[in-house]
Every structure is written in C-alpha cells, then in structure tokens.
Design an enzyme around this catalytic site. Structure first.
Site, PDB file in Angstrom:
ATOM      1  N   ASP A 464      -0.422  -9.468 -14.305  1.00  0.00           N
ATOM      2  CA  ASP A 464       0.373  -8.252 -14.124  1.00  0.00           C
ATOM      3  C   ASP A 464      -0.103  -7.561 -12.848  1.00  0.00           C
ATOM      4  O   ASP A 464      -1.224  -7.039 -12.802  1.00  0.00           O
ATOM      5  CB  ASP A 464       0.198  -7.347 -15.350  1.00  0.00           C
ATOM      6  CG  ASP A 464       1.114  -6.130 -15.319  1.00  0.00           C
ATOM      7  OD1 ASP A 464       1.616  -5.776 -14.238  1.00  0.00           O
ATOM      8  OD2 ASP A 464       1.315  -5.514 -16.383  1.00  0.00           O
ATOM      9  N   HIS A 465       0.756  -7.549 -11.830  1.00  0.00           N
ATOM     10  CA  HIS A 465       0.339  -7.022 -10.531  1.00  0.00           C
ATOM     11  C   HIS A 465       0.222  -5.498 -10.509  1.00  0.00           C
ATOM     12  O   HIS A 465      -0.229  -4.924  -9.517  1.00  0.00           O
ATOM     13  CB  HIS A 465       1.323  -7.470  -9.452  1.00  0.00           C
ATOM     14  CG  HIS A 465       0.675  -7.737  -8.126  1.00  0.00           C
ATOM     15  ND1 HIS A 465      -0.664  -7.533  -7.892  1.00  0.00           N
ATOM     16  CD2 HIS A 465       1.187  -8.183  -6.952  1.00  0.00           C
ATOM     17  CE1 HIS A 465      -0.949  -7.833  -6.649  1.00  0.00           C
ATOM     18  NE2 HIS A 465       0.145  -8.233  -6.045  1.00  0.00           N
TER      19      HIS A 465
END
Length: 494
Positions: A464-465
């Site tokens: 998850d950036h």
C-alpha cells in the site's frame, strides 16, 4: 388435531457466526423431523460470506420442523428449525408442520408460523421487543431488532404491500396519516441512490419480492426516454432466468432472448466468492498498489529443506519451501516493522502492529480463503511448520472458521504451485503488504563466475503506497531474497 403448547417448542435461529454477517446459506441438514437432538449436537452446516460452519443446537428435544431446505439463503435471526423440548416421542407434531415435512423440504420450504399480513409493523415491533431475541450459540448474542425477513426461495406465497389507508387503520389512526413502508433495497443500492440523487420511493423494483436493484436505480437516474409500447411477455418466461427490468426497458421494442443452457452455465455469486469479489474490488480501488519483483537463486534453501526433513525435531511436520519463505518474511518484518501496518482512514492514522498474523492464501472449492497464523512472529520453526500444516489442511477441507480469517497483518500467496512464474497480487483488505511466490524452476544461472543449472524463482511484493514508500518496500523484498539465497541469515538476522 392436538397441538403442542408454544412453550414446549423452541425455535433455533440463524446466528451471526462471524462479525456483522447478515445471512448464511444452508449447505446440509444432519437431522430430519422426528429425530432426537441433544444440547451441543450439530444439526446443520451453513456457508457464510467467510466460511462453512457447523451449527450446534443449544437444547435437548425432538425435531418437529425444518423451516428451510438445503441451498436456501437465510437472514441472520430467522428461525431455521423447531424443536419440541419436552422430548416426548408420542407428542403430536406442530399443527403447521405436516408429518412428511422432511420430504417436502426438498421441493418447497415449509412456511414458518408468521403474523398475518394485516398485522401492522408497529404491532409487530412491539411483539418483537416484548418477547426479545435469544442468543442461540454460546458467545453469539443477538440484539433486538425489526429486521425484515427475506422471503424464501421456492415459495409461491406472495406477500403484497399493505396499502397506506389500511396501514393507518391497523395502527389505530383511523383516517389519520398513513404509515409509508420503506422501499426494499440493500445498503450499497441505497448509497448509490443517494449519490445519484434518486428517491427510492419513486423507483419501480425489479428484483425478487420487490427489492430495488442497482439497475433500477440507474434506470431511474437516466434521462426519460420517449414512451414506447411495452414488449409482450414471452410465454417461456418461467423457464428462463429473470432479466432485470432496467435491461428490458432500455429498448422496449427489442425482446431479450434466453441464453442457451447447452452453451452457457450461470453460477450464482454468493457466499465466499461474493465476499472475496467485493473485498478485492474494494482493495484495488482504495489502496494504491505498487508491486516490485526480484528473481533469485534458491538452491541453498531447497537443500536446507531436504536436511530439515531428516531432522528429528521436524519429524511428522510439513517441511517445504513455503515454510522457509514464511520464516524469511517474518525475519524481514522484524527488521522492517513499519511495513507491518494498516491505514485507518477514519482516524487518518497509520497503525503499526507489534505482532504478525501471517495470512496464507488458499484456493478452495468455495473460493479464495486467507486464514492466518496468529502471532506467527513468536513461533519457532517447528511450531510454524505445525501451524502451516493445520491451516492448509483445514482450508482444503472447507472447515476454516471465520475467526481464523480475521485480524491478518500480512499475507503470502503461492502462485508457483500452478506453474506460474509471478504475478501482481492484490492486498488483502486491511493489510499493507502481500508476497507472491512464483514457480521454482531449474534454470541457467551465473554461480561463482560460471553458468550452472540452479533452482530459480521470482518473488513479487505488493504494498500500500499510502504508508509504504519505495524504499521500505524494496528493503523488505531485498531482505526476503537475501535470506532465501543465503539461508544462514536466518540465524545471523533472526
């Protein structure tokens, strides 16, 4: 006909066997009317959106009726079986349940005793509050509610809406204001209607038993088309799948042909597959995914696997490459704890977990399940092997409990078992990272300055950036790769 007193018959209700589940499908009945049951005996198996679960009865008695046949989806809180708690073999059956109910449930479910249609909702609510709902399983309490039961599939009894004028009289208002019934629609459909500015009271429902569908809302939100004569109903309408009204009315002059059953098969989306689909869509379009790849030489890891199989401390345990890959990931998470986290949108916080519940994606006949090993970070290698073996066996047998799939922090998916080299895995909702393992193949590889055949695989890490930047994600993937290339780092880093 003699009937039994209401106090002697107990109604066993569909419990919420997960957290916030609203319905479950009855997969199999283990008892029939006339059978004697005891407290704690399993009477049926149901499938929820998370897993298949066996339901025990909470009292002793004789089964008098099964209210739903196998294959029926039942709302939580609805009675599914009636039991005479007096246990008398000579007692007469309940008047509403014929003696041949067991045979009839295979075709048409026996209707449950219900309030007459003319009974007002207010009166029903008062009765419900007065009697109260009972907990039906240890640890699963149920709250008083006025949830409207879903009509059962296969029944031919249609319950019409009560006209407003009749409703007002039933409520004791005489000529006073009528109580308007709330349109039937699921929460996602209500949200869609709100987003599109559509009043559900003005929408014509096309779903089963008057339920408003997404297509109905889209049709109501679309610009009004010129009036056209409605197409006549096809005489074979009862033998073909129902066509949503929104589709049928989009072009009133064109009839919708039935699909060819010899060339197509339609499978209802429900249970685990339905929940998985919703979760994957939510994850893909909520968390910004980034995936990184690395191809590595795992020859030494495979040699260590063979050595561990001969170790007396590992006898009787499942020892395979997945075990060492899982251990490598746990060590990498220990070295980079910031990736073992989740995103709290409501609080706008990053929640870093000081424990690892390691999820293992498992393909089952009911769909993709991701049970997790609780506190995997604290387990020794033999303990981790034992937990992995139990997790995989339980998942393949379809016995994974809802609790086993809750609270995961990071996941491993092994696509290599299908001969796939790699992929871009989608995050399990609520987690920030997932590691995909590709197929391990013998390939030419430069080893100590020479090209030699080596065991090679590709790892893919999606994260998850929002909370994991490229540096952190790369460090974790590099650590896993380094351990699998040089397994002795399990000792130096662990």
């Amino acid at each position: 006909m003699t009937t039994m007193t209401e106090a002697s018959v107990r109604e066993f209700k569909m419990p919420d066997v997960g957290e916030g589940l609203t319905e479950a499908e009855i997969l199999k009945w283990y008892v029939q009317p006339g059978d004697t049951v005891t407290d704690g005996q399993v009477v049926c198996e149901v499938e929820t959106a998370k897993a298949a679960v066996e339901l025990p009865i909470p009292y002793d008695g004789v089964v008098r009726a099964l209210h739903f046949p196998e294959g029926t989806t039942v709302d939580v809180g609805m009675s599914i079986i009636a039991v005479d708690v007096t246990g008398g073999a000579g007692d007469a059956p309940v008047a509403e349940v014929p003696a041949q109910a067991a045979a009839q449930t295979q075709a048409t479910p026996e209707p449950m005793p219900e309030a007459p249609v003319a009974e007002a909702p207010k009166a029903q609510a008062a009765k419900s509050v007065g009697s109260g709902r009972q907990p039906v399983l240890v640890g699963y309490g149920v709250a008083v509610s006025s949830t409207k039961r879903r009509p059962r599939k296969g029944t031919e009894i249609a319950v019409p809406r009560v006209p407003d004028t009749v409703q007002a009289e039933l409520n004791g208002h005489g000529g006073g204001p009528a109580v308007k019934e709330r349109p039937l629609a699921k929460p996602p459909v209500r949200k869609l209607a709100k987003d599109l500015g559509v009043d559900l009271a003005t929408v014509v429902p096309s779903g089963p038993d008057g339920v408003i569908t997404r297509e109905d809302v889209h049709a109501a939100a679309a610009p009004a088309a010129p009036a056209a004569p409605a197409a006549p109903a096809a005489p074979e309408a009862e033998t073909v799948p129902q066509v949503p009204q929104a589709t049928a009315t989009a072009s009133a002059a064109v009839s919708v042909p039935a699909y060819d059953t010899a060339r197509e098969t339609r499978v209802p989306v429900k249970g685990v597959r339905k929940a998985t689909a919703a979760a994957m869509v939510g994850s893909a379009f909520t968390a910004p995914h980034v995936t990184e790849f690395v191809t590595i030489d795992v020859t030494r890891t495979l040699k260590l696997v063979e050595e561990l199989k001969q170790d007396k401390d590992m006898q009787g345990l499942r020892v395979n490459p997945l075990l060492l890959i899982a251990k490598a990931l746990l060590v990498a998470l220990k070295r980079n704890p910031e990736i073992n986290a989740s995103w709290d949108e409501a609080a706008q916080e990053i929640v870093v977990k000081h424990y690892v519940n390691l999820g293992i994606a498992a393909a089952t006949p009911r769909g993709l399940l991701v049970p997790n090993i609780k506190d995997a970070h604290a387990k020794t290698l033999p303990q981790l092997a034992e937990s992995l073996g139990e997790l995989v066996s339980t998942a393949r047998e379809g016995r994974t409990s809802p609790a086993a799939m809750q609270g995961g922090t990071v996941t491993i998916t092994n696509v290599g078992v299908f001969g796939v080299d790699t992929g871009t895995p989608i995050l399990n909702p609520g987690e920030s990272a997932i590691l995909a393992i590709g197929a391990i193949k013998l390939q030419p590889w430069v080893h100590k300055g020479k090209v030699k055949p080596r065991q090679v695989t590709t790892l893919a890490l999606s994260f998850d950036h929002r909370l994991v930047d490229g540096e952190l994600g790369s460090r974790v993937l590099a650590d896993v790769a380094a351990i699998l290339e040089q397994p002795k780092k399990l000792i130096t880093w662990g």
